[in-house]
Design a protein around this motif. Structure first.
Motif, PDB file in Angstrom:
ATOM      1  N   PHE A  67       0.828  -1.201   0.000  1.00 33.73           N
ATOM      2  CA  PHE A  67       0.000   0.000   0.000  1.00 33.73           C
ATOM      3  C   PHE A  67       0.872   1.265   0.000  1.00 33.73           C
ATOM      4  O   PHE A  67       0.560   2.243  -0.670  1.00 33.73           O
ATOM      5  CB  PHE A  67      -0.939  -0.004   1.208  1.00 33.73           C
ATOM      6  N   SER A  68       1.977   1.230   0.768  1.00 36.24           N
ATOM      7  CA  SER A  68       2.877   2.385   0.794  1.00 36.24           C
ATOM      8  C   SER A  68       3.512   2.602  -0.570  1.00 36.24           C
ATOM      9  O   SER A  68       3.684   3.745  -1.020  1.00 36.24           O
ATOM     10  CB  SER A  68       3.971   2.179   1.852  1.00 36.24           C
ATOM     11  N   LEU A  69       3.886   1.496  -1.246  1.00 34.31           N
ATOM     12  CA  LEU A  69       4.534   1.615  -2.548  1.00 34.31           C
ATOM     13  C   LEU A  69       3.597   2.268  -3.563  1.00 34.31           C
ATOM     14  O   LEU A  69       4.034   3.031  -4.420  1.00 34.31           O
ATOM     15  CB  LEU A  69       4.983   0.239  -3.041  1.00 34.31           C
ATOM     16  N   GLU A  71       1.637   4.562  -2.956  1.00 33.61           N
ATOM     17  CA  GLU A  71       1.662   5.989  -2.649  1.00 33.61           C
ATOM     18  C   GLU A  71       3.036   6.614  -2.898  1.00 33.61           C
ATOM     19  O   GLU A  71       3.273   7.769  -2.561  1.00 33.61           O
ATOM     20  CB  GLU A  71       1.268   6.209  -1.181  1.00 33.61           C
ATOM     21  N   GLY A  72       3.977   5.807  -3.468  1.00 36.67           N
ATOM     22  CA  GLY A  72       5.298   6.329  -3.780  1.00 36.67           C
ATOM     23  C   GLY A  72       6.288   6.258  -2.639  1.00 36.67           C
ATOM     24  O   GLY A  72       7.304   6.969  -2.644  1.00 36.67           O
ATOM     25  N   LEU A  73       6.029   5.383  -1.652  1.00 34.80           N
ATOM     26  CA  LEU A  73       6.908   5.247  -0.498  1.00 34.80           C
ATOM     27  C   LEU A  73       7.357   3.796  -0.384  1.00 34.80           C
ATOM     28  O   LEU A  73       6.531   2.874  -0.400  1.00 34.80           O
ATOM     29  CB  LEU A  73       6.150   5.654   0.776  1.00 34.80           C
ATOM     30  N   VAL A  74       8.673   3.568  -0.285  1.00 35.91           N
ATOM     31  CA  VAL A  74       9.215   2.215  -0.177  1.00 35.91           C
ATOM     32  C   VAL A  74       9.434   1.898   1.295  1.00 35.91           C
ATOM     33  O   VAL A  74      10.226   2.556   1.981  1.00 35.91           O
ATOM     34  CB  VAL A  74      10.551   2.075  -0.940  1.00 35.91           C
ATOM     35  N   SER A  75       8.728   0.888   1.783  1.00 36.05           N
ATOM     36  CA  SER A  75       8.805   0.505   3.190  1.00 36.05           C
ATOM     37  C   SER A  75       9.096  -0.981   3.286  1.00 36.05           C
ATOM     38  O   SER A  75       8.282  -1.818   2.860  1.00 36.05           O
ATOM     39  CB  SER A  75       7.487   0.841   3.908  1.00 36.05           C
ATOM     40  N   LEU A  76      10.263  -1.324   3.811  1.00 34.50           N
ATOM     41  CA  LEU A  76      10.670  -2.720   3.973  1.00 34.50           C
ATOM     42  C   LEU A  76      10.033  -3.289   5.238  1.00 34.50           C
ATOM     43  O   LEU A  76      10.174  -2.722   6.321  1.00 34.50           O
ATOM     44  CB  LEU A  76      12.199  -2.800   4.076  1.00 34.50           C
ATOM     45  N   THR A  77       9.332  -4.414   5.099  1.00 27.70           N
ATOM     46  CA  THR A  77       8.699  -5.032   6.268  1.00 27.70           C
ATOM     47  C   THR A  77       9.369  -6.328   6.688  1.00 27.70           C
ATOM     48  O   THR A  77       9.194  -6.774   7.820  1.00 27.70           O
ATOM     49  CB  THR A  77       7.205  -5.309   5.984  1.00 27.70           C
ATOM     50  N   GLN A  78      10.137  -6.958   5.777  1.00 28.18           N
ATOM     51  CA  GLN A  78      10.823  -8.202   6.121  1.00 28.18           C
ATOM     52  C   GLN A  78      12.097  -8.318   5.294  1.00 28.18           C
ATOM     53  O   GLN A  78      12.058  -8.370   4.064  1.00 28.18           O
ATOM     54  CB  GLN A  78       9.917  -9.410   5.849  1.00 28.18           C
ATOM     55  N   SER A  79      13.238  -8.324   5.972  1.00 30.51           N
ATOM     56  CA  SER A  79      14.525  -8.376   5.258  1.00 30.51           C
ATOM     57  C   SER A  79      15.059  -9.785   5.105  1.00 30.51           C
ATOM     58  O   SER A  79      16.028  -9.997   4.377  1.00 30.51           O
ATOM     59  CB  SER A  79      15.560  -7.538   6.014  1.00 30.51           C
TER      60      SER A  79
END
Length: 324
Positions: A67-69, A71-79
């Protein structure tokens, strides 16, 4: 030009490590940080989304907030643990120790206290971590360049100041020049200064071991032209991961500039006034362009297949104009 797989892999791992520490980042900002377009960055995110640890089930994959992507935002939730520091094996650590010890003895490092301190700190840490295996390694390299000259040039680069050089060229002619330094680069055993020569009124490449003296000035360097990065020396060493071919080219005396502009391994003056240069070439396209552009001064090329390739390229170009 197609991107190498290992270059992209380094960027992909870097993206994961950066996001793990920085948190959510705007797509445009992240693309700028890693030197790619936003479209390419989104392709990288798509590739990471289907990457992970063995098993490769949904819970084993790197994950982002979809959902963030949007909106143009990259958010890592699991590395998936890809941000853990890499562990070096003994062989890898010894190879790095050898490389750092060799680097620490070069004039380019010895001439710059800051650079020398970085190399020494890294070497100390690796040596301590490697233990006894590191004590068996002792590599020393040294070029013909004068450390004091390199120190002047390095300082001029760092402060953006012009330098005054006393220089002897391949024809054994000594001259004095004022040069705006742009960069120092090393190929094989020689170091080169690339910059704007005010005496010649153009970009020039100087072998540092031919600099008889270098004096700093208080004059700021002039504005760097837009095409400053496109210099002959950099093109010679471009694509350094590819195979290296040794080529010999005999030139008419009018092309003496080649011995100065191109980082050559050897220059041999011949009795008839012509001269021969020996080159280590990693970029065949660059060599073809050089020979085609200055074909009138090219007298011989060895090995013969290089000459044949250049001739074929010339015929293909002429065919485009309807000429044989």
């Amino acid at each position: 030009m197609a991107e190498r797989a290992n270059d992209r892999l380094v960027r992909l791992l870097g993206i994961v490590a950066y996001l793990d520490g920085a948190g959510p980042v705007d797509v445009e900002e992240l693309a700028h940080r890693f030197g790619v377009t936003p479209a390419r960055l989104r392709e990288d995110i798509d590739a990471l989304w289907v990457s992970g640890t063995p098993g490769y089930m949904p819970d084993d994959l790197i994950d982002f907030d979809a959902f963030s992507l949007e909106e143009g935002l990259v958010s890592l939730t699991q590395s998936r643990g890809l941000t853990r520091p890499l562990r070096l094996g003994t062989r890898e650590a010894v190879a790095l120790v050898a490389a750092l010890r060799a680097m620490s003895t070069t004039p380019a490092v010895q001439a710059d206290p800051g650079r020398a301190a970085v190399v020494a700190a890294a070497l100390d840490k690796l040596t301590a971590a490697t233990g006894e295996a590191a004590s068996a390694v002792d590599v020393r390299l040294g070029g013909p360049e004068d450390v004091a000259t390199l120190e002047v040039l390095s300082r001029a680069l760092a402060t953006g100041r012009r330098v005054r050089l006393r220089y002897v060229d391949a024809a054994d002619v000594t001259s004095e020049r004022e040069v705006d330094p742009w960069r120092l680069l090393t190929q094989s055993e020689a170091t080169y200064l690339v910059g704007w020569c005010h005496r010649a009124g153009g970009r020039r490449t100087f072998r540092v071991d031919r600099v008889l003296s270098a004096e700093p000035t208080d004059v700021p360097v002039s504005a760097v032209p837009v095409d400053a990065e496109v210099d002959v020396a950099a093109q010679v060493v471009a694509d350094a991961a590819g195979p290296v071919d040794e080529v010999r080219v005999r030139w008419a005396s009018a092309a003496r500039w080649v011995a100065e502009e191109v980082p050559v391994e050897e220059v041999t003056d011949l009795p008839d006034g012509s001269f021969e240069v020996r080159l280590r070439v990693t970029n065949p396209a660059w060599l073809r362009r050089l020979l085609l552009t200055h074909a009138v001064d090219v007298l011989a090329v060895d090995p013969p297949q290089v000459a044949a390739e250049v001739a074929a390229a010339a015929r293909a170009a002429l065919a485009g104009y309807g000429r044989d």
